[in-house]
Design a protein around this motif. Structure first.
Motif, PDB file in Angstrom:
ATOM      1  N   GLU A   4       4.756  -3.618  10.987  1.00 41.24           N
ATOM      2  CA  GLU A   4       3.750  -2.896  10.201  1.00 41.24           C
ATOM      3  C   GLU A   4       3.234  -1.685  10.959  1.00 41.24           C
ATOM      4  OE1 GLU A   4       3.851  -6.131  10.653  1.00 41.24           O
ATOM      5  OE2 GLU A   4       3.354  -7.237   8.815  1.00 41.24           O
ATOM      6  N   ARG A  20       3.719   1.890  -0.619  1.00 38.30           N
ATOM      7  CA  ARG A  20       3.805   0.413  -0.654  1.00 38.30           C
ATOM      8  C   ARG A  20       5.240  -0.084  -0.680  1.00 38.30           C
ATOM      9  NH1 ARG A  20       1.251  -1.465  -5.735  1.00 38.30           N
ATOM     10  NH2 ARG A  20       1.738   0.638  -6.438  1.00 38.30           N
ATOM     11  N   THR A  21       6.063   0.582  -1.506  1.00 36.97           N
ATOM     12  CA  THR A  21       7.451   0.136  -1.640  1.00 36.97           C
ATOM     13  C   THR A  21       8.185   0.218  -0.311  1.00 36.97           C
ATOM     14  OG1 THR A  21       7.353   1.178  -3.787  1.00 36.97           O
ATOM     15  CG2 THR A  21       9.483   0.373  -3.074  1.00 36.97           C
ATOM     16  N   ARG A  67       7.015  -2.582   2.004  1.00 42.75           N
ATOM     17  CA  ARG A  67       7.519  -3.894   1.601  1.00 42.75           C
ATOM     18  C   ARG A  67       9.000  -4.032   1.945  1.00 42.75           C
ATOM     19  NH1 ARG A  67       4.994  -4.225  -3.350  1.00 42.75           N
ATOM     20  NH2 ARG A  67       3.382  -5.758  -2.876  1.00 42.75           N
ATOM     21  N   GLN A 118      10.676  -6.661   4.650  1.00 47.61           N
ATOM     22  CA  GLN A 118      11.634  -7.678   4.194  1.00 47.61           C
ATOM     23  C   GLN A 118      13.005  -7.534   4.851  1.00 47.61           C
ATOM     24  OE1 GLN A 118      11.287  -7.159   0.004  1.00 47.61           O
ATOM     25  NE2 GLN A 118       9.435  -8.413  -0.136  1.00 47.61           N
ATOM     26  N   GLU A 171      -2.127  -5.539  -2.761  1.00 46.57           N
ATOM     27  CA  GLU A 171      -1.562  -4.215  -3.021  1.00 46.57           C
ATOM     28  C   GLU A 171      -2.426  -3.108  -2.412  1.00 46.57           C
ATOM     29  OE1 GLU A 171       1.443  -3.602  -4.448  1.00 46.57           O
ATOM     30  OE2 GLU A 171       1.658  -5.792  -4.384  1.00 46.57           O
ATOM     31  N   LEU A 181      -1.767  -3.028   1.293  1.00 53.59           N
ATOM     32  CA  LEU A 181      -0.459  -2.412   1.565  1.00 53.59           C
ATOM     33  C   LEU A 181      -0.537  -0.900   1.426  1.00 53.59           C
ATOM     34  CD1 LEU A 181       2.436  -4.449  -0.111  1.00 53.59           C
ATOM     35  CD2 LEU A 181       2.089  -3.974   2.316  1.00 53.59           C
ATOM     36  N   MET A 185      -0.267  -6.496   4.922  1.00 46.72           N
ATOM     37  CA  MET A 185      -0.892  -7.476   4.040  1.00 46.72           C
ATOM     38  C   MET A 185      -2.235  -7.890   4.655  1.00 46.72           C
ATOM     39  SD  MET A 185       1.223  -8.029   1.538  1.00 46.72           S
ATOM     40  CE  MET A 185       1.531  -9.650   0.853  1.00 46.72           C
TER      41      MET A 185
END
Lengths: 682, 331
Positions: A91, A108-109, A112, A116, A633, A636, A642
């Protein structure tokens, strides 16, 4: 503490070769050295011994050594008996890398997807993505704007074209123009600003040679030589003659001229001039255009034009077609008909339409100034001074070469030129230069890591001055990726990179990040991007718009498109954007009450947190997400992470409902943007 | 008559000769102004000496900085009859034997209340470096940022009013606190017509909602501030505290010069510089320790300003206007 222990010499070669990527690199390096050939530019050549050995460090966990940068840094830490902090989290890394390379927080995308991603190479891949993104140019345009004192405000332009300097810098960065070429194009620039924005390097200072030489010595050579203009440097080796030897490269002085055709055409087409003026001035402009054409034909002159200010050559006789004659006539006529005040006003308007150009002229003699200065000079005022490159005063200047071209050649062939740029990139990314401050190279201010500086310089030179190569090396190192969290043993260290430096975002980073965090749709639409694609590649703005737009407080544009210097009291100014009068090598990170008030009550935050069309809060409500999901959200979007379990538990008592009340989402977003975690880069 | 004096304190007025409302002691205690060329630290030392046995203390300072300002020979040191003298006629002043430029008649009448220093010289040729030296007492060094005089004053002296900042810079940005830390940096007012932007709550946010927001802020900020014990992080938080305190403070009316009698507004000059000076006086009255008012192009770090050809010359040069506004309206 992990011991950093030197190994026996024989194992060094083995270890070096063992590294799959590093092996070839190091072997090559061992055979390489550099020379400054007069014609071939700066190169790293085979032959001599290198100025360093890549140190071998053992006994440390593998994460501490990602590339050769780390070996230099760790060896130095070992000497200082320091231990490295751990690596930053994913992060922290994505936020830091986005801000350092692209000048904005990730959407945000992007966060994320990055979190991941389980690939071990994902950090390197992100760096490559960001370097390929147009936001790279947007961000580093601001860095270079600080150095070159770029300004785009019309009222400051002094006969240039608003924004043309920034456009040129931004395009050069988009093209990843090699750094030596970048500097050469600046120093040798000719033409009109609308044809070649690099001429603003000269127009910026109305061709004041002292300013230009200061730019060359500070920005390109990392040497503060200003005081040698008037006397020998009090604590460095520079003598007054060194400074004036550089001045001689810009002789004759008058390289800038008014472009008469363009200026008259500009005045004719100018909008916003009241009709009462028009009736008087239009016939005069038309007549001047005719006069100019006739005069040019009779002189058979190409290019030249009227001189702007006194120079080394004789001024030409006054001509009827010259814009200044025209201005005089206009002033007289308008004053007769409309009065003095209006005449003054008109003159102010029309002077903005003076367009100048830089014209290469034959080499001319430079003489020592006669007024007041010259206290330490061995030369008399008025005595001839030959061009001489202060850092290599013995080297002769080819007689058949243009002086500016010769200066560019000297600068870009100098080893120090490459060192300064390698060090600047390091300082920009690490928060502290190896030579610090980065514009202060001198014997009594040695680098903290001399061998690392030599190695990075070689890397820059061998990559043919590809800045991105050096950025990549640094950002991919453990040294860059360390946590800001100090250990008990390294908490006092500010010099050896044992932990990352906590930095506050720059004005522009905050400004742009507010757009990204709140999902300002209008801004993103202008970029031709749906918000969720705010991830590399292709995240940047459009070319050719730099700084032409007047900034209004709540107008969603990227900071790189806002006029410079920012107006007093505007967001960017409040957050310490420099005035662009002095060169700025490091931004002032100081806070202020004014900044706090801007964040607490200002429009930049408050209008954007509203749950209205185009904003994130509205989108979450439209999706009818439950309260907990909304909290996630918002975290983020604002903080690139998170919420922790504790935060979630605490907030769940306040932010409730399915969907939660809009005002609560607005308030939480406001709180996140006002939090220190938002503006400080971990 | 003396309402306009830059102090809220009692003063004797025994020195007042009826021509003006300035008493020497108050002039020294409350305000020292400098034209380019005088280090304020030196000035303060000088004023303490001048008052000698009286042991005058300087409670507050107004520094008027005329960037790239007028030459000494055009103003306070005309050197009449000398080859190095200025172009203007000398003017006898209320101080015996002191002559200044003919363009400063009002200051001339008050000259006996002023300390005038003519002995300062410097080898410094660069405006930018000289400005730094005059503000800090040091030549600029690459490695260290010295605090400006205002920051030193507020670091050394207790606050007189907790609700508003102790060091305020109006006009162009003053030099900051350097190594003393940002809590001693000036609060900056760029535009005297709108000195406190964003001081009011934003539309749609009332007191109770603002408190809810601040509560949320405290909550989400907690983990970061616990982890990051950095000084800069703490400082950044202190600005929030000061900002919120100022939002709630009555003292901020000191920034509002419309609260002043019209006669003083006109007397100080209804231009940005005059307004800044009037505001400076009000701020000192409200308990601010140090106000720096700057007049001049660019900022304190600007290069020397060049007159651009064709710009109309104002009929009264700015510094002459300023000398009018510097002196009390009732004079």
């Amino acid at each position: 503490m992990k011991q950093v222990r030197p190994e026996a010499p024989h194992s060094r070669a083995w270890r070096v070769l063992a590294g799959p990527v590093l092996g070839a690199l190091f072997l090559a390096l061992a055979l390489l050295a550099f020379s400054t050939e007069p014609d071939g530019g700066l190169e790293v050549k085979a032959g001599d011994e290198p100025k360093y050995q890549i140190p071998d460090v053992a006994g440390l966990p593998s994460f501490t050594i990602k590339n050769p940068v780390d070996r230099f840094v760790l060896a130095r830490m070992q000497e200082e008996k320091l231990e490295p902090s751990g690596l930053c989290t994913d992060e922290e890394f994505i936020r830091r890398a986005y801000l350092d390379i692209a000048g904005v927080i990730p959407g945000r995308t992007a966060v994320r997807a990055f979190l991941q991603d389980k690939s071990p190479a994902k950090r390197e891949r992100l760096v490559d993505q960001l370097l390929a993104d147009e936001r790279y140019a947007d961000h580093w345009t601001i860095v270079w704007g600080d150095l070159l004192r770029e300004h785009s405000r019309r009222d400051n332009q002094e006969g240039s074209i608003a924004g043309s300097f920034r456009d040129w810098i931004r395009q050069a960065l988009r093209d990843n123009m090699p750094y030596d070429q970048f500097v050469t194009e600046l120093i040798t620039a000719s033409g009109r600003p609308d044809q070649n924005g690099a001429v603003n390097f000269f127009l910026r200072d109305e061709n004041n040679r002292v300013e230009t030489i200061n730019m060359v010595s500070v920005a390109f050579m990392g040497t503060r030589m200003q005081c040698a203009q008037c006397h020998d440097h009090p604590f460095d080796r520079w003598e007054q003659e060194d400074f004036h030897g550089l001045m001689a490269f810009l002789s004759p002085r008058t390289v800038t001229f008014v472009d008469e055709n363009a200026t008259l055409a500009g005045m004719k087409d100018a909008r916003g001039i009241p009709a009462e003026y028009r009736a008087i001035i239009d016939p005069l402009i038309d007549q001047a255009i005719v006069n100019l054409k006739e005069e040019k034909e009779s002189e058979g002159e190409e290019g030249g034009g009227m001189m702007m200010r006194g120079g080394d050559a004789q001024p030409k006789p006054r001509r009827k077609g010259a814009p200044q004659s025209l201005l005089r006539q206009m002033n007289k006529d308008v004053e007769e008909k409309l009065g003095r005040e209006k005449a003054d006003r008109l003159r102010q308007i029309l002077q903005r339409f003076t367009i100048r150009k830089v014209v290469e002229r034959p080499n001319g003699d430079y003489r020592m100034p006669t007024e007041g200065d010259g206290v330490d000079s061995r030369k008399q005022g008025g005595e001839l001074v030959k061009p001489s490159f202060a850092w290599e005063p013995e080297a002769g200047v080819p007689a058949n070469m243009s002086r500016r071209a010769a200066l560019a050649k000297f600068v870009t062939s100098s080893r120090q030129f490459a060192q300064v740029q390698a060090n600047r990139i390091w300082g920009q990314l690490m928060g502290r230069g190896l030579v610090h401050p980065t514009d202060d190279f001198r014997p009594k201010n040695p680098p903290s890591h001399p061998e690392l500086l030599e190695w990075l310089t070689d890397e820059l030179v061998r990559a043919k001055f590809d800045n991105k190569h050096v950025i990549r090396l640094i950002v991919n190192s453990s040294a860059y990726q360390r946590s800001t969290k100090p250990t008990e043993k390294n908490k006092d260290d500010t010099t050896y990179y044992s932990h990352a430096k906590l930095r506050r975002m720059t004005a522009e980073q905050i400004y742009d990040s507010l757009l990204v965090a709140t999902g300002e749709k209008e801004a993103l639409r202008r970029l031709g991007m749906p918000r969720e694609e705010l991830t590399a590649p292709g995240l940047g703005g459009r070319p050719g718009q730099a700084g032409r737009r007047e900034r209004r407080d709540n107008e969603p544009v990227w900071a790189v498109e806002v006029e410079t210097p920012a107006r007093a009291g505007s967001f960017l100014e409040v957050f310490n954007q420099p005035d662009r009068e002095q060169m700025t090598v490091q931004r002032d990170e100081d806070g202020s009450i004014t900044q706090a008030l801007e964040m607490l009550n200002g429009a930049s935050v408050n209008n954007r947190v509203l749950a209205s069309a185009g904003h994130l809060a509205k989108e979450l409500l439209d999706q009818k997400l439950p309260a907990a999901k909304c909290v996630e959200e918002l975290f983020l979007a604002a903080l690139s992470r998170m919420p922790t379990k504790d935060e979630m538990a605490g907030l769940s008592k306040i932010v409730k409902g399915n969907p939660p009340p809009p005002q609560l989402l607005e308030d939480l977003m406001w709180a996140l943007l006002n939090s220190r975690e938002f503006v400080f880069v971990k | 008559m003396r309402k306009h004096l830059p102090t809220g304190r009692e003063h004797g007025g025994q020195d007042c000769d009826g021509v003006c409302g300035v008493s020497r002691r108050n002039f020294i205690r409350t305000g020292v102004f400098s034209f380019m060329g005088l280090s304020v630290l030196d000035l303060m030392r000088a004023t303490v000496l001048a008052d000698g046995a009286d042991n005058a203390k300087c409670d507050a300072v107004i520094l008027v900085w005329l960037a790239g300002g007028p030459s000494h020979i055009d103003t306070f040191d005309p050197k009449p009859g000398q080859a190095t003298g200025g172009p203007f006629k000398p003017l006898n002043t209320s101080a015996d034997g002191i002559q200044i430029s003919e363009h400063l008649p009002v200051i001339g009448r008050n000259m006996k209340h002023a300390s005038l220093i003519r002995s300062l010289t410097s080898k410094e040729g660069s405006h930018e470096r000289a400005t730094y030296e005059m503000h800090t007492g040091y030549k600029p060094l690459g490695t260290i940022k010295h605090p400006s005089v205002g920051s030193v004053v507020v670091q050394q002296k207790t606050r007189r009013n907790e609700e508003i900042p102790s060091f305020i810079s109006i006009g162009n940005r003053a030099y900051g606190a350097g190594f003393l830390g940002t809590q001693f940096a000036p609060f900056y007012v760029g535009d005297p017509n709108n000195p406190l932007r964003n001081i009011a709550l934003t539309q749609g946010v009332d007191q109770s909602r603002f408190m809810r927001r601040v509560g949320l802020l405290e909550y989400v900020d907690a983990s970061f501030s616990a982890e990051m014990r950095d000084e800069v992080v703490a400082d950044y938080g202190s600005y929030y505290r000061d900002a919120v305190r100022m939002m709630a403070s009555k003292s901020r009316e000191a920034f509002d010069i419309s609260k002043e009698d019209k006669i003083y507004q006109i007397g100080y000059g209804e231009n940005n510089f005059g307004k800044s000076l009037l505001m400076a006086r009000r701020l000192i009255e409200a308990g601010v320790r140090f106000v720096e008012v700057t007049l001049g192009a660019g900022t304190t770090t600007t290069r020397p300003s060049r007159p651009s050809s064709g710009t109309p010359t104002p009929s009264t040069p700015p510094w002459a206007r300023s000398s009018r506004t510097l002196t009390p309206a009732a004079c």
